[in-house]
Design an enzyme around this catalytic site. Structure first.
Site, short mmCIF file in Angstrom:
data_model
loop_
_atom_site.label_atom_id
_atom_site.label_comp_id
_atom_site.label_asym_id
_atom_site.label_seq_id
_atom_site.Cartn_x
_atom_site.Cartn_y
_atom_site.Cartn_z
N LYS A 12 0.85 -1.19 0.00
CA LYS A 12 0.00 0.00 0.00
C LYS A 12 0.89 1.24 0.00
CE LYS A 12 -4.16 -1.82 0.45
NZ LYS A 12 -5.25 -1.57 -0.51
N ASP A 57 -0.53 -0.39 -4.39
CA ASP A 57 -1.94 0.03 -4.40
C ASP A 57 -2.07 1.36 -3.68
OD1 ASP A 57 -4.68 0.29 -4.37
OD2 ASP A 57 -5.09 -1.55 -3.25
N LYS A 69 -13.67 -7.34 -7.36
CA LYS A 69 -14.15 -7.68 -6.01
C LYS A 69 -15.63 -7.94 -6.15
CE LYS A 69 -10.81 -4.95 -3.38
NZ LYS A 69 -10.59 -3.69 -2.61
O1 OSB Z 1 -7.81 -1.69 -2.09
O2 OSB Z 1 -7.67 -3.79 -2.27
C1 OSB Z 1 -7.87 -2.79 -1.57
C2 OSB Z 1 -8.27 -3.82 2.07
C3 OSB Z 1 -9.30 -2.99 2.45
C4 OSB Z 1 -9.83 -2.10 1.54
C5 OSB Z 1 -9.33 -2.04 0.24
C6 OSB Z 1 -8.32 -2.89 -0.14
C7 OSB Z 1 -7.76 -3.77 0.80
C8 OSB Z 1 -6.64 -4.64 0.53
C9 OSB Z 1 -6.50 -5.91 1.33
O3 OSB Z 1 -5.77 -4.38 -0.27
C10 OSB Z 1 -7.16 -7.06 0.69
C11 OSB Z 1 -7.23 -8.26 1.60
O4 OSB Z 1 -6.19 -8.72 2.08
O5 OSB Z 1 -8.35 -8.75 1.83
MG MG Z 2 -7.22 -1.84 -4.06
#
Ligand code: OSB
Ligand code: MG
Length: 370
Positions: free
Chosen positions: A165, A190, A264
């Site tokens: 991140k 990300d 997702k």
């Molecule tokens: O942007 O993919 C994302 C977690 C919470 C909100 C958004 C995101 C994420 C993650 C973690 O990147 C994903 C996971 O491990 O479930």
């Molecule tokens: Mg993401």
């Protein structure tokens, strides 16, 4: 034959992540959510999971809006209509605008129920054929020293790629440092929509870091600026927040806003829409992988089933249960070996709900008789 739903039960749970998870939009640790249960007249139970967070930081939905939508609009629609196949649910829900995570929480339970009634796996019900799925891991923002240790741990564990991140002030220098320690590890970043086109020159520095992709660098509701950014960057852009539907995906592909899409299930309103986006991406040679929302076991099982479709060409974010929870709500828990999850071969989601653990995390339930 119609799927004879006898009742739907919403189990509200509260679970605490082992470690806080920090993104550019904030830090999450306590998760409130619903396990949805659709029960037929033979005592089969199909399960879904709501993935909205308590605060509308990632998208406009929240735990409370999910409840409001399910109770006041979506469950009444299910009561009033006969369903022969779960692919019909998204059309029935379509008069209700957006609120995709609420829709998906119910649609997912009906898919699982359908698969169990047909005595097939959810993966097969969706048209998936893989027996193993590759996964990577998403690692939150943390001090560099901790980050390096965390990455090292998960690389040792065998995860197939590392997602880091990033946010302004925690990006280029950090990634450069990580690359020094892990020169060959498949890696991506990300941003959760933390940048604007004013940052173009800054973001272009990421092109030197051999990243598989950069996920959602620009605004959560943008596809135009992403196309401008993709034009001047070699690193593939992956869209997450910006894609809510097949139509969004079509427009993003047409504009050249991305080369990869993170699907997702919750964000796009369920399995049916996920499959449509998957098929479109396949047609256009757009790589797809399955994102995560820090799910408990049911959501994790849904992600695994979806990932068995052929265009999920890149490792997803569905790490093992123990990465998130002291104890997950399913048995067995999701385990990752050498970066892969073996797709369960039992009917439906293929995991059992652990009633005792469910009860431990439960903070209430509501039953809707049909
Ligand atoms: O942007 O993919 C994302 C977690 C919470 C909100 C958004 C995101 C994420 C993650 C973690 O990147 C994903 C996971 O491990 O479930
Ligand atoms: Mg993401």
């Amino acid at each position: 034959m119609t799927i004879p739903i006898k009742y739907i039960k919403l189990h509200k749970l509260n679970m605490r992540l082992k470690e806080p998870f920090t993104t550019s939009f904030g830090t999450l640790q306590d998760k409130d959510f619903f396990i949805t249960e659709a029960v037929d007249d033979h005592g089969n139970s199909g399960y879904g999971e709501s993935v909205a967070f308590t605060s509308p930081w990632y998208s406009e939905e929240s735990v409370k809006t999910n409840m409001h939508m399910m109770e006041d609009f979506l469950i009444p629609i299910l009561k009033e209509n006969e369903i022969k196949h779960p692919d019909e649910v998204s059309r029935l829900f379509s008069p209700i605008k957006r609120n995709n995570m609420a829709k998906s929480a119910l649609e997912g339970a009906i898919w699982d129920l359908y698969a169990k009634r047909e005595n097939i796996t959810l993966a097969n019900a969706l048209g998936g054929t893989k027996t193993e799925v590759d996964v990577g891991i998403s690692i939150g923002i943390q001090p560099l020293e901790d980050l390096l240790k965390t990455i090292d741990y998960y690389v040792q564990e065998g995860y197939k790629r590392i997602k880091i991140k990033i946010k302004p002030g925690f990006d280029v220098d950090i990634l450069r440092e990580v690359r020094k320690h892990f020169p060959d590890t498949p890696m991506m970043a990300d941003a959760n929509s933390a940048y604007t086109l004013d940052d173009i020159e800054h973001l272009k520095q990421l092109d030197d870091m051999n990243l598989m992709m950069i996920e959602q660098p620009l605004a959560h509701d943008d596809i135009v600026d992403h196309a401008k950014l993709q034009e001047v960057m070699h690193t593939p852009i992956c869209l997450d927040e910006s894609i809510h539907s097949l139509e969004d995906a079509r427009k993003a592909i047409e504009l050249g806003s991305c080369k990869v899409i993170n699907i997702k299930i919750g964000r796009v309103g369920g399995f049916t829409e996920s499959k449509r986006i998957h098929d479109l991406c396949k047609e256009h040679g757009i790589d797809v992988w399955c994102g995560g929302m820090l799910e408990a076991g049911v959501g994790r099982a849904h992600n695994i089933a979806l990932t068995t479709l052929s265009q999920f060409t890149m490792p997803g974010d569905t790490a093992g249960s123990s990465r998130y929870w002291e104890k997950d709500i399913i048995t067995p828990e999701v385990t990752v070996k050498n970066g892969s999850i073996t797709v369960p071969d039992q009917a439906g989601i293929g995991y059992q709900l652990d009633e005792e653990t469910l009860a431990k995390y439960s903070v209430g339930e509501k039953k809707f008789d049909f």
